[in-house]
Design a protein around this motif. Sequence first.
Motif, PDB file in Angstrom:
ATOM      1  N   MET A 120       0.834  -1.199   0.000  1.00 32.04           N
ATOM      2  CA  MET A 120       0.000   0.000   0.000  1.00 32.04           C
ATOM      3  C   MET A 120       0.868   1.247   0.000  1.00 32.04           C
ATOM      4  O   MET A 120       0.617   2.189  -0.747  1.00 32.04           O
ATOM      5  CB  MET A 120      -0.913   0.020   1.232  1.00 32.04           C
ATOM      6  CG  MET A 120      -2.100  -0.911   1.177  1.00 32.04           C
ATOM      7  SD  MET A 120      -3.082  -0.748  -0.320  1.00 32.04           S
ATOM      8  CE  MET A 120      -3.424   0.984  -0.315  1.00 32.04           C
ATOM      9  N   ALA A 121       1.913   1.250   0.840  1.00 33.38           N
ATOM     10  CA  ALA A 121       2.815   2.399   0.892  1.00 33.38           C
ATOM     11  C   ALA A 121       3.501   2.600  -0.448  1.00 33.38           C
ATOM     12  O   ALA A 121       3.667   3.734  -0.925  1.00 33.38           O
ATOM     13  CB  ALA A 121       3.851   2.195   1.996  1.00 33.38           C
ATOM     14  N   ALA A 122       3.907   1.486  -1.090  1.00 36.01           N
ATOM     15  CA  ALA A 122       4.582   1.572  -2.388  1.00 36.01           C
ATOM     16  C   ALA A 122       3.636   2.140  -3.450  1.00 36.01           C
ATOM     17  O   ALA A 122       4.011   3.026  -4.229  1.00 36.01           O
ATOM     18  CB  ALA A 122       5.090   0.192  -2.799  1.00 36.01           C
ATOM     19  N   LEU A 162      -2.677   5.188 -14.775  1.00 33.29           N
ATOM     20  CA  LEU A 162      -3.817   4.272 -14.799  1.00 33.29           C
ATOM     21  C   LEU A 162      -3.445   2.916 -14.191  1.00 33.29           C
ATOM     22  O   LEU A 162      -4.206   2.348 -13.396  1.00 33.29           O
ATOM     23  CB  LEU A 162      -4.302   4.090 -16.241  1.00 33.29           C
ATOM     24  CG  LEU A 162      -5.560   3.232 -16.450  1.00 33.29           C
ATOM     25  CD1 LEU A 162      -6.749   3.820 -15.692  1.00 33.29           C
ATOM     26  CD2 LEU A 162      -5.881   3.099 -17.935  1.00 33.29           C
ATOM     27  N   ILE A 163      -2.265   2.403 -14.538  1.00 36.54           N
ATOM     28  CA  ILE A 163      -1.800   1.119 -13.994  1.00 36.54           C
ATOM     29  C   ILE A 163      -1.630   1.203 -12.479  1.00 36.54           C
ATOM     30  O   ILE A 163      -2.060   0.320 -11.727  1.00 36.54           O
ATOM     31  CB  ILE A 163      -0.478   0.697 -14.656  1.00 36.54           C
ATOM     32  CG1 ILE A 163      -0.727   0.314 -16.128  1.00 36.54           C
ATOM     33  CG2 ILE A 163       0.160  -0.482 -13.920  1.00 36.54           C
ATOM     34  CD1 ILE A 163       0.541   0.153 -16.944  1.00 36.54           C
ATOM     35  N   LEU A 164      -1.008   2.297 -12.019  1.00 33.42           N
ATOM     36  CA  LEU A 164      -0.754   2.460 -10.582  1.00 33.42           C
ATOM     37  C   LEU A 164      -2.048   2.618  -9.794  1.00 33.42           C
ATOM     38  O   LEU A 164      -2.188   2.056  -8.701  1.00 33.42           O
ATOM     39  CB  LEU A 164       0.166   3.659 -10.345  1.00 33.42           C
ATOM     40  CG  LEU A 164       1.646   3.428 -10.671  1.00 33.42           C
ATOM     41  CD1 LEU A 164       2.393   4.756 -10.723  1.00 33.42           C
ATOM     42  CD2 LEU A 164       2.283   2.499  -9.640  1.00 33.42           C
ATOM     43  N   GLU A 165      -3.003   3.372 -10.341  1.00 31.62           N
ATOM     44  CA  GLU A 165      -4.246   3.580  -9.597  1.00 31.62           C
ATOM     45  C   GLU A 165      -5.087   2.300  -9.536  1.00 31.62           C
ATOM     46  O   GLU A 165      -5.714   2.011  -8.510  1.00 31.62           O
ATOM     47  CB  GLU A 165      -5.052   4.734 -10.192  1.00 31.62           C
ATOM     48  CG  GLU A 165      -5.482   4.566 -11.622  1.00 31.62           C
ATOM     49  CD  GLU A 165      -5.682   5.908 -12.320  1.00 31.62           C
ATOM     50  OE1 GLU A 165      -5.310   6.947 -11.742  1.00 31.62           O
ATOM     51  OE2 GLU A 165      -6.202   5.911 -13.453  1.00 31.62           O
ATOM     52  N   LEU A 168      -3.296   0.184  -7.004  1.00 32.66           N
ATOM     53  CA  LEU A 168      -3.574   0.700  -5.662  1.00 32.66           C
ATOM     54  C   LEU A 168      -4.959   0.294  -5.199  1.00 32.66           C
ATOM     55  O   LEU A 168      -5.136  -0.192  -4.073  1.00 32.66           O
ATOM     56  CB  LEU A 168      -3.442   2.230  -5.665  1.00 32.66           C
ATOM     57  CG  LEU A 168      -3.840   2.981  -4.397  1.00 32.66           C
ATOM     58  CD1 LEU A 168      -3.077   2.479  -3.193  1.00 32.66           C
ATOM     59  CD2 LEU A 168      -3.628   4.483  -4.579  1.00 32.66           C
ATOM     60  N   ALA A 169      -5.965   0.459  -6.068  1.00 34.75           N
ATOM     61  CA  ALA A 169      -7.334   0.099  -5.705  1.00 34.75           C
ATOM     62  C   ALA A 169      -7.454  -1.400  -5.434  1.00 34.75           C
ATOM     63  O   ALA A 169      -8.096  -1.822  -4.465  1.00 34.75           O
ATOM     64  CB  ALA A 169      -8.312   0.507  -6.809  1.00 34.75           C
ATOM     65  N   GLY A 170      -6.814  -2.215  -6.290  1.00 33.33           N
ATOM     66  CA  GLY A 170      -6.880  -3.664  -6.120  1.00 33.33           C
ATOM     67  C   GLY A 170      -6.199  -4.133  -4.850  1.00 33.33           C
ATOM     68  O   GLY A 170      -6.749  -4.953  -4.098  1.00 33.33           O
ATOM     69  N   VAL A 191     -12.324  -6.384  -4.852  1.00 34.78           N
ATOM     70  CA  VAL A 191     -11.609  -5.601  -5.872  1.00 34.78           C
ATOM     71  C   VAL A 191     -12.572  -4.862  -6.805  1.00 34.78           C
ATOM     72  O   VAL A 191     -12.501  -3.625  -6.920  1.00 34.78           O
ATOM     73  CB  VAL A 191     -10.630  -6.492  -6.676  1.00 34.78           C
ATOM     74  CG1 VAL A 191      -9.985  -5.690  -7.796  1.00 34.78           C
ATOM     75  CG2 VAL A 191      -9.565  -7.068  -5.757  1.00 34.78           C
ATOM     76  N   PRO A 192     -13.494  -5.561  -7.511  1.00 43.08           N
ATOM     77  CA  PRO A 192     -14.415  -4.802  -8.375  1.00 43.08           C
ATOM     78  C   PRO A 192     -15.317  -3.859  -7.593  1.00 43.08           C
ATOM     79  O   PRO A 192     -15.701  -2.799  -8.109  1.00 43.08           O
ATOM     80  CB  PRO A 192     -15.228  -5.904  -9.079  1.00 43.08           C
ATOM     81  CG  PRO A 192     -15.072  -7.120  -8.239  1.00 43.08           C
ATOM     82  CD  PRO A 192     -13.719  -7.018  -7.631  1.00 43.08           C
ATOM     83  N   LEU A 193     -15.660  -4.230  -6.347  1.00 46.41           N
ATOM     84  CA  LEU A 193     -16.499  -3.343  -5.542  1.00 46.41           C
ATOM     85  C   LEU A 193     -15.767  -2.048  -5.228  1.00 46.41           C
ATOM     86  O   LEU A 193     -16.329  -0.952  -5.358  1.00 46.41           O
ATOM     87  CB  LEU A 193     -16.909  -4.055  -4.247  1.00 46.41           C
ATOM     88  CG  LEU A 193     -17.897  -3.294  -3.357  1.00 46.41           C
ATOM     89  CD1 LEU A 193     -19.240  -3.112  -4.058  1.00 46.41           C
ATOM     90  CD2 LEU A 193     -18.099  -4.006  -2.022  1.00 46.41           C
ATOM     91  N   PHE A 194     -14.497  -2.138  -4.836  1.00 42.81           N
ATOM     92  CA  PHE A 194     -13.710  -0.946  -4.530  1.00 42.81           C
ATOM     93  C   PHE A 194     -13.499  -0.081  -5.779  1.00 42.81           C
ATOM     94  O   PHE A 194     -13.586   1.149  -5.709  1.00 42.81           O
ATOM     95  CB  PHE A 194     -12.358  -1.346  -3.932  1.00 42.81           C
ATOM     96  CG  PHE A 194     -12.358  -1.429  -2.424  1.00 42.81           C
ATOM     97  CD1 PHE A 194     -13.362  -2.112  -1.752  1.00 42.81           C
ATOM     98  CD2 PHE A 194     -11.350  -0.841  -1.670  1.00 42.81           C
ATOM     99  CE1 PHE A 194     -13.364  -2.202  -0.359  1.00 42.81           C
ATOM    100  CE2 PHE A 194     -11.353  -0.912  -0.284  1.00 42.81           C
ATOM    101  CZ  PHE A 194     -12.356  -1.597   0.373  1.00 42.81           C
ATOM    102  N   ILE A 195     -13.215  -0.714  -6.905  1.00 37.54           N
ATOM    103  CA  ILE A 195     -12.992   0.051  -8.132  1.00 37.54           C
ATOM    104  C   ILE A 195     -14.282   0.755  -8.556  1.00 37.54           C
ATOM    105  O   ILE A 195     -14.264   1.919  -8.982  1.00 37.54           O
ATOM    106  CB  ILE A 195     -12.459  -0.862  -9.254  1.00 37.54           C
ATOM    107  CG1 ILE A 195     -11.035  -1.325  -8.912  1.00 37.54           C
ATOM    108  CG2 ILE A 195     -12.458  -0.121 -10.603  1.00 37.54           C
ATOM    109  CD1 ILE A 195     -10.452  -2.320  -9.896  1.00 37.54           C
TER     110      ILE A 195
END
Length: 380
Positions: A120-122, A162-165, A168-170, A191-195
């Motif tokens: 998460m920090a990364a 886009l890849i990082l976000e 991060l969400a996943g 994962v899909p719920l958070f996104i």
Amino acid sequence: MSEREGLITVGILGVIAGLVIAIMGYLGREVHAITWGLFVPSYVYFALISIGSSIISSFCVVFKYREAEEKLLKYARLSSWFSLATIIPAWLLIILDLTRPTKFYLIYLSFNPESRIAWMAAFYGGFALFLLIELLFFIRAEASEKIAKMKTLELIIASLVLILELGLAGNLAQVFGSLVSVPFWYGVHMVPLFISFAILLGASGASLLLTPFMDERETRKFVAKYYGKIVLLSSLIITYFLIWIFLTSWYNKASLDVAREFLAGRFSKIFWLGTVAIGIVTPIITSTIAIKKESLAALRLGAIFALIGGLVTIVSMIILPQTMLPEVLGGYRIKEYHITGSELAGLIGAFVLWPSLYLLGTQLLAVLPKDKPKILWIFK
């Protein structure tokens, strides 16, 4: 005092007030019965708003949605600043939740690749860094025709963001979804719920804080329809996943018992009023009106309800399952949780900091359509 000087003063005072309130909340922190109290879902909330708004803007650049590019490209700098300004309250809340917040940098110095929290920090660091790079690129592109023509570089930056976000969400979702000890969370459905929540909240936040700077009538009509469609679609997707979460809980007794509390038990008023009525049904109705009538007012009204309902949902879905933890030999450990004054202060501080920081940036940084960077390459 000019209007701009007045807004800068308001922004500075708001930033100071937000930080003071949040830090006072940390200093008066109380111990409670569960592991992750209000600070955790609160930082998740701000992180999802930032991620979602950035997904929407990055998607337009990466996949070349021409109509959106034509109407919204002039607001690319403002959009990047909005995402960056929103991730900062998330950082503040997660740091305040640490036992030793002044030592937060140690997670980088002693990085453990097997820890989701370390990742998460990364992801947070990488996401914030590339948001900053994206913002600087857009500001310099406005002043330099040579940089403006570097479309390949723009595409690379937007793709990396886009890849990082999405990463991060996943990863943020699976911090919860990988915990067997809380059956209601456990599973890849997080994962899909958070996104989906990120896109709903990101579109809602942008609808409130970006649109006041859009003066053109055609742009405002387009935004009402464009963001209205995003709010409508994401609300329907969230509904779909929530239905399946509750249906599949039938096959796990521990998860089913928590689901029953949401549907008809101790948590039912929060769920049906906060999540369903305020967070889903109302945004669906208002976004439909916004699309059909091209109404920015309807879009903003729905955005307010979506942001309130989203906060209620995230807080309840993270905190309440922790109050019903299954025992190995059967039964539950029922824990009482009440939001403490210090936690509430931290959340209020974050909510004061967020718009104040955003407003301050709009007055100091060259992020508005007619702004030209004159001081240190990025300031007005």
